[in-house]
Design an enzyme around this catalytic site. Sequence first.
Site, PDB file in Angstrom:
ATOM      1  N   ASN A 145       0.922  -1.078   0.013  1.00 54.18           N
ATOM      2  CA  ASN A 145       0.089  -0.047   0.044  1.00 54.18           C
ATOM      3  C   ASN A 145       0.966   1.135  -0.032  1.00 54.18           C
ATOM      4  O   ASN A 145       1.830   1.430   0.864  1.00 54.18           O
ATOM      5  CB  ASN A 145      -0.985   0.115   1.102  1.00 54.18           C
ATOM      6  CG  ASN A 145      -1.794   1.230   1.285  1.00 54.18           C
ATOM      7  OD1 ASN A 145      -1.353   2.444   1.233  1.00 54.18           O
ATOM      8  ND2 ASN A 145      -3.052   0.935   1.503  1.00 54.18           N
TER       9      ASN A 145
ATOM     10  N   HIS B 192       0.840   6.150   1.823  1.00 53.34           N
ATOM     11  CA  HIS B 192       1.686   7.255   2.572  1.00 53.34           C
ATOM     12  C   HIS B 192       2.832   8.006   1.800  1.00 53.34           C
ATOM     13  O   HIS B 192       3.601   8.622   2.307  1.00 53.34           O
ATOM     14  CB  HIS B 192       1.831   6.699   3.718  1.00 53.34           C
ATOM     15  CG  HIS B 192       0.833   6.299   4.472  1.00 53.34           C
ATOM     16  ND1 HIS B 192      -0.303   7.181   4.722  1.00 53.34           N
ATOM     17  CD2 HIS B 192       0.060   5.029   4.940  1.00 53.34           C
ATOM     18  CE1 HIS B 192      -1.237   6.765   5.462  1.00 53.34           C
ATOM     19  NE2 HIS B 192      -0.900   5.373   5.445  1.00 53.34           N
TER      20      HIS B 192
ATOM     21  N   HIS C 229      -5.554   3.624  -1.553  1.00 51.99           N
ATOM     22  CA  HIS C 229      -6.911   3.859  -1.002  1.00 51.99           C
ATOM     23  C   HIS C 229      -7.416   5.313  -1.576  1.00 51.99           C
ATOM     24  O   HIS C 229      -6.669   6.389  -1.069  1.00 51.99           O
ATOM     25  CB  HIS C 229      -6.976   3.772   0.573  1.00 51.99           C
ATOM     26  CG  HIS C 229      -8.147   3.914   1.100  1.00 51.99           C
ATOM     27  ND1 HIS C 229      -8.443   3.705   2.298  1.00 51.99           N
ATOM     28  CD2 HIS C 229      -9.191   4.325   0.443  1.00 51.99           C
ATOM     29  CE1 HIS C 229      -9.709   4.065   2.591  1.00 51.99           C
ATOM     30  NE2 HIS C 229     -10.201   4.178   1.462  1.00 51.99           N
TER      31      HIS C 229
ATOM     32  N   ARG D  37      -9.508   7.868  -0.875  1.00 53.26           N
ATOM     33  CA  ARG D  37     -10.437   8.180   0.163  1.00 53.26           C
ATOM     34  C   ARG D  37     -11.304   9.514  -0.443  1.00 53.26           C
ATOM     35  O   ARG D  37     -10.941  10.224  -1.431  1.00 53.26           O
ATOM     36  CB  ARG D  37      -9.856   8.740   1.377  1.00 53.26           C
ATOM     37  CG  ARG D  37      -8.979   7.709   2.005  1.00 53.26           C
ATOM     38  CD  ARG D  37      -8.527   7.904   3.267  1.00 53.26           C
ATOM     39  NE  ARG D  37      -9.447   8.230   4.297  1.00 53.26           N
ATOM     40  CZ  ARG D  37      -9.802   7.347   5.175  1.00 53.26           C
ATOM     41  NH1 ARG D  37      -9.133   6.182   5.515  1.00 53.26           N
ATOM     42  NH2 ARG D  37     -10.903   7.501   5.897  1.00 53.26           N
TER      43      ARG D  37
ATOM     44  N   ARG E  76      -7.160  12.875   1.072  1.00 53.24           N
ATOM     45  CA  ARG E  76      -6.120  13.167   1.817  1.00 53.24           C
ATOM     46  C   ARG E  76      -4.659  12.755   1.352  1.00 53.24           C
ATOM     47  O   ARG E  76      -3.576  13.107   1.626  1.00 53.24           O
ATOM     48  CB  ARG E  76      -6.293  12.933   3.380  1.00 53.24           C
ATOM     49  CG  ARG E  76      -6.092  11.080   3.515  1.00 53.24           C
ATOM     50  CD  ARG E  76      -6.264  10.929   4.801  1.00 53.24           C
ATOM     51  NE  ARG E  76      -7.726  11.175   5.460  1.00 53.24           N
ATOM     52  CZ  ARG E  76      -8.077  10.735   6.582  1.00 53.24           C
ATOM     53  NH1 ARG E  76      -7.408   9.753   7.256  1.00 53.24           N
ATOM     54  NH2 ARG E  76      -9.401  10.729   6.939  1.00 53.24           N
TER      55      ARG E  76
ATOM     56  N   GLU F 231      -8.670   0.206  -3.194  1.00 52.12           N
ATOM     57  CA  GLU F 231      -9.303   0.270  -1.869  1.00 52.12           C
ATOM     58  C   GLU F 231     -10.476   1.387  -1.952  1.00 52.12           C
ATOM     59  O   GLU F 231      -9.852   2.681  -2.274  1.00 52.12           O
ATOM     60  CB  GLU F 231      -8.724   0.408  -0.588  1.00 52.12           C
ATOM     61  CG  GLU F 231      -8.100  -0.842  -0.164  1.00 52.12           C
ATOM     62  CD  GLU F 231      -7.102  -0.221   0.981  1.00 52.12           C
ATOM     63  OE1 GLU F 231      -7.426   0.760   1.694  1.00 52.12           O
ATOM     64  OE2 GLU F 231      -6.202  -1.161   1.327  1.00 52.12           O
TER      65      GLU F 231
ATOM     66  N   THR G 139      -8.606   3.613   8.202  1.00 47.47           N
ATOM     67  CA  THR G 139      -9.691   2.473   8.202  1.00 47.47           C
ATOM     68  C   THR G 139     -10.013   2.098   9.699  1.00 47.47           C
ATOM     69  O   THR G 139      -8.822   1.327  10.044  1.00 47.47           O
ATOM     70  CB  THR G 139      -9.601   1.579   7.125  1.00 47.47           C
ATOM     71  OG1 THR G 139      -9.243   2.322   5.939  1.00 47.47           O
ATOM     72  CG2 THR G 139     -11.041   1.027   6.815  1.00 47.47           C
TER      73      THR G 139
ATOM     74  N   GLU H  23     -11.013  -9.387   2.860  1.00 44.11           N
ATOM     75  CA  GLU H  23      -9.718  -9.210   3.382  1.00 44.11           C
ATOM     76  C   GLU H  23      -9.748  -8.787   5.019  1.00 44.11           C
ATOM     77  O   GLU H  23     -10.778  -8.002   5.133  1.00 44.11           O
ATOM     78  CB  GLU H  23      -9.255  -7.754   2.941  1.00 44.11           C
ATOM     79  CG  GLU H  23      -7.718  -7.298   3.499  1.00 44.11           C
ATOM     80  CD  GLU H  23      -6.961  -6.222   2.885  1.00 44.11           C
ATOM     81  OE1 GLU H  23      -7.232  -6.253   1.568  1.00 44.11           O
ATOM     82  OE2 GLU H  23      -6.577  -5.419   3.351  1.00 44.11           O
TER      83      GLU H  23
ATOM     84  N   HIS I 298      -3.916  -4.202   7.364  1.00 48.27           N
ATOM     85  CA  HIS I 298      -3.965  -3.110   8.321  1.00 48.27           C
ATOM     86  C   HIS I 298      -3.072  -3.506   9.543  1.00 48.27           C
ATOM     87  O   HIS I 298      -3.250  -4.222  10.181  1.00 48.27           O
ATOM     88  CB  HIS I 298      -5.518  -2.930   8.727  1.00 48.27           C
ATOM     89  CG  HIS I 298      -5.640  -1.434   8.952  1.00 48.27           C
ATOM     90  ND1 HIS I 298      -5.089  -0.863  10.225  1.00 48.27           N
ATOM     91  CD2 HIS I 298      -5.862  -0.674   8.306  1.00 48.27           C
ATOM     92  CE1 HIS I 298      -5.607   0.574  10.287  1.00 48.27           C
ATOM     93  NE2 HIS I 298      -6.188   0.593   8.741  1.00 48.27           N
TER      94      HIS I 298
HETATM   95  N1  PXP Z   1      -6.022  -3.028   3.720  1.00 50.53           N
HETATM   96  C1  PXP Z   1      -7.037  -2.164   3.898  1.00 50.53           C
HETATM   97  C2  PXP Z   1      -8.320  -2.661   3.446  1.00 50.53           C
HETATM   98  C3  PXP Z   1      -6.554  -0.892   4.238  1.00 50.53           C
HETATM   99  O1  PXP Z   1      -7.679   0.109   4.539  1.00 50.53           O
HETATM  100  C4  PXP Z   1      -5.274  -0.438   4.783  1.00 50.53           C
HETATM  101  C5  PXP Z   1      -5.234   1.066   4.958  1.00 50.53           C
HETATM  102  O2  PXP Z   1      -5.217   1.893   3.977  1.00 50.53           O
HETATM  103  C6  PXP Z   1      -4.297  -1.587   4.543  1.00 50.53           C
HETATM  104  C7  PXP Z   1      -4.799  -2.810   4.101  1.00 50.53           C
HETATM  105  C8  PXP Z   1      -3.051  -0.869   4.782  1.00 50.53           C
HETATM  106  O3  PXP Z   1      -2.805  -0.816   5.943  1.00 50.53           O
HETATM  107  P1  PXP Z   1      -1.239  -0.336   6.843  1.00 50.53           P
HETATM  108  O4  PXP Z   1      -1.187   1.111   6.180  1.00 50.53           O
HETATM  109  O5  PXP Z   1      -1.707  -0.053   8.205  1.00 50.53           O
HETATM  110  O6  PXP Z   1      -0.434  -1.318   6.522  1.00 50.53           O
END
Ligand code: PXP
Length: 248
Positions: free
Chosen positions: A7, A10, A43, A45, A49, A73, A104, A158, A199
């Site tokens: 992911n 960030h 993601h 959003r 953001r 996502e 999330t 998931e 997550h």
């Molecule tokens: N999976 C889902 C569905 C999420 O919402 C997120 C966060 O956007 C992640 C995975 C990745 O989570 P993290 O950034 O905490 O590793």
Amino acid sequence: MSRLGVNIDHVATLRQQRGEHYPSMQRASELVFEAGAEQITIHLREDRRHIQDADVPIVHEVCRKFGKPLNLEMGCAPEIIKLACKQKPEWVCLVPEKREERTTEGGLALTDKAVFKRLSDAINELKQHTPQTKISLFIEAHAETIDASLKLPVHAVEIHTGDYAKDFLENKDLSKYLHLYQAAHKKIHAAGRGFHAGHGLTDQSVRPLVKLGIFEEYNIGHWIVCEAVFKGLGPVVRELRMICRGEA
Ligand code: PXP
């Protein structure tokens, strides 16, 4: 063997924080695949953001170049569903979304009739306009939620590992989570659906899950970007110091 979905939200957070044109999402996506990741997760959003609309085709293009899936996502907002129908990612992961949350904060409330209906409508729309896109639902591993997910025509779930990951960091007993995940996997696997996790996971908290051997995919982001600071800060400073001294 399980897949790693990275992911990169960030990376975009750093860019949005200053309103700059860097760091480049294209460069980040290429690095992630060159390092062996099996998928990129982003993601989009509602409040934009981190990931912006314009990032989606750029990241998707890199995914295509490497022959790897894009996992988008998203919540069920009509304009986001529309964007997914147009972009046609390989996967969509439907997630709950609250504006005020920092990230999330849990799985979809599938046992709530209104939520179930909204998801059912979103899934129908996605299937109609982008039938090749596979769909997963971001949910808790509780029995009622797992049973409700089986009533929706999706390819995978998931499992939200946020609470597990927090308890791991606080050295708490994890057996309740591991039992839940195993029971959930039995039902999901029997239905021929994919079983993914995501997550809050780190290089350490993912290990007991890998040992269970039930998850086909992990989507991990925040920890990877944090750890990349430590693995990358030294070389970047060394290089810039040479430039400042006129030696490079
Ligand atoms: N999976 C889902 C569905 C999420 O919402 C997120 C966060 O956007 C992640 C995975 C990745 O989570 P993290 O950034 O905490 O590793």
